[in-house]
Design a protein around this motif. Structure first.
Motif, PDB file in Angstrom:
ATOM      1  N   SER A   7       1.043  -1.206   0.244  1.00 20.13           N
ATOM      2  CA  SER A   7       0.020  -0.114  -0.062  1.00 20.13           C
ATOM      3  C   SER A   7       0.864   1.136   0.012  1.00 20.13           C
ATOM      4  O   SER A   7       2.090   1.184   0.469  1.00 20.13           O
ATOM      5  CB  SER A   7      -0.833  -0.057   1.181  1.00 20.13           C
ATOM      6  OG  SER A   7      -0.171   0.125   2.401  1.00 20.13           O
ATOM      7  N   GLU A   9       0.658   3.920   2.053  1.00 20.08           N
ATOM      8  CA  GLU A   9       0.950   4.122   3.232  1.00 20.08           C
ATOM      9  C   GLU A   9       2.098   3.237   3.804  1.00 20.08           C
ATOM     10  O   GLU A   9       3.010   3.684   4.526  1.00 20.08           O
ATOM     11  CB  GLU A   9       0.058   4.203   4.189  1.00 20.08           C
ATOM     12  CG  GLU A   9      -0.859   3.127   4.224  1.00 20.08           C
ATOM     13  CD  GLU A   9      -2.130   3.198   3.206  1.00 20.08           C
ATOM     14  OE1 GLU A   9      -2.816   2.310   3.548  1.00 20.08           O
ATOM     15  OE2 GLU A   9      -1.963   3.673   2.008  1.00 20.08           O
ATOM     16  N   ARG A  37      -4.668   6.775   8.018  1.00 22.17           N
ATOM     17  CA  ARG A  37      -4.041   5.815   7.053  1.00 22.17           C
ATOM     18  C   ARG A  37      -2.691   5.575   7.197  1.00 22.17           C
ATOM     19  O   ARG A  37      -2.133   4.351   7.320  1.00 22.17           O
ATOM     20  CB  ARG A  37      -4.116   6.282   5.527  1.00 22.17           C
ATOM     21  CG  ARG A  37      -5.170   6.374   4.985  1.00 22.17           C
ATOM     22  CD  ARG A  37      -5.690   4.890   3.916  1.00 22.17           C
ATOM     23  NE  ARG A  37      -4.811   4.965   2.924  1.00 22.17           N
ATOM     24  CZ  ARG A  37      -4.779   5.347   1.646  1.00 22.17           C
ATOM     25  NH1 ARG A  37      -5.861   6.297   1.446  1.00 22.17           N
ATOM     26  NH2 ARG A  37      -3.934   5.008   0.845  1.00 22.17           N
ATOM     27  N   TRP A 146     -10.711  10.907   0.024  1.00 22.99           N
ATOM     28  CA  TRP A 146     -10.024   9.651  -0.423  1.00 22.99           C
ATOM     29  C   TRP A 146      -9.138   9.966  -1.500  1.00 22.99           C
ATOM     30  O   TRP A 146      -7.904   9.534  -1.276  1.00 22.99           O
ATOM     31  CB  TRP A 146     -11.168   8.338  -0.896  1.00 22.99           C
ATOM     32  CG  TRP A 146     -10.203   7.079  -1.269  1.00 22.99           C
ATOM     33  CD1 TRP A 146      -9.910   6.565  -2.353  1.00 22.99           C
ATOM     34  CD2 TRP A 146      -9.767   6.193  -0.149  1.00 22.99           C
ATOM     35  NE1 TRP A 146      -9.289   5.580  -2.296  1.00 22.99           N
ATOM     36  CE2 TRP A 146      -9.052   5.236  -0.885  1.00 22.99           C
ATOM     37  CE3 TRP A 146      -9.720   6.423   1.182  1.00 22.99           C
ATOM     38  CZ2 TRP A 146      -8.384   4.102  -0.214  1.00 22.99           C
ATOM     39  CZ3 TRP A 146      -8.834   5.029   1.932  1.00 22.99           C
ATOM     40  CH2 TRP A 146      -8.055   4.343   1.072  1.00 22.99           C
ATOM     41  N   ASN A 150      -4.991   9.889  -0.985  1.00 23.89           N
ATOM     42  CA  ASN A 150      -4.066   9.133  -1.937  1.00 23.89           C
ATOM     43  C   ASN A 150      -2.989  10.058  -2.648  1.00 23.89           C
ATOM     44  O   ASN A 150      -1.726   9.844  -2.709  1.00 23.89           O
ATOM     45  CB  ASN A 150      -4.645   8.451  -2.896  1.00 23.89           C
ATOM     46  CG  ASN A 150      -5.433   7.227  -2.272  1.00 23.89           C
ATOM     47  OD1 ASN A 150      -5.167   6.729  -1.346  1.00 23.89           O
ATOM     48  ND2 ASN A 150      -6.601   6.947  -2.954  1.00 23.89           N
TER      49      ASN A 150
END
Length: 161
Positions: A7, A9, A37, A146, A150
């Motif tokens: 991911s 993060e 996150r 969201w 990101n």
């Protein structure tokens, strides 16, 4: 699923750890989503230093030192405010890097000049002036938030790559 995939993060955490660096967040429209996150990754206490949710102009001024004149001249959703939020986070923490977001997630609040989905993401470290990038992100309120998280994590990755 390919176990080699990470991911963003998790990847950011690995890069920060490898570099021995820490990060702070200063968030408005994401309401702590970036910090959530980042801290969802086990071991994140090694590199997540602190975060602020400064949803109002008063909070941006009081907690991050964003000048009231800058807010009045440019509005909360602007490049100067995103940069000032980064600078304030760095001045008020020992973190090496800071991320900041300010935007209009919707469904209301947009204008012709700053439509819903307009977001400024700021990032910087102690070694250079903060940068800020403007995005106009599509979608519902949740989707804008969201996508903003990101994009902020991607910008942070650029700083440590």
């Amino acid at each position: 699923m390919d176990p080699g995939l990470r991911s963003p993060e998790r990847h950011l955490g690995q890069r920060l750890t490898a570099a021995g660096r820490t990060i702070a967040t200063a968030e408005s429209c994401t309401g702590g989503g970036i910090a959530e996150r980042l801290t969802a990754v086990p071991g994140s206490s090694a590199y997540v230093e602190r975060g602020w949710v400064t949803y109002t102009n008063a909070a941006k001024e009081a907690l991050l030192g964003v000048p009231g004149g800058v807010l009045e001249r440019h509005g909360a959703v602007s490049e100067p405010v995103a940069r000032a939020m980064v600078q304030g986070a760095l001045e008020r923490s020992p973190a090496d890097l800071a991320l900041a977001v300010t935007g209009i997630a919707g469904p209301g609040g947009g204008t012709g000049e700053k439509p819903v989905g307009t977001v400024w993401i700021g990032a910087g470290g102690r070694d250079a002036a903060p940068e800020a990038r403007r995005f106009v992100l599509p979608g519902t309120r949740g989707e804008v938030r969201w996508r903003t998280v990101n994009a902020a994590i991607a910008l942070a990755l650029e700083l440590v790559e």
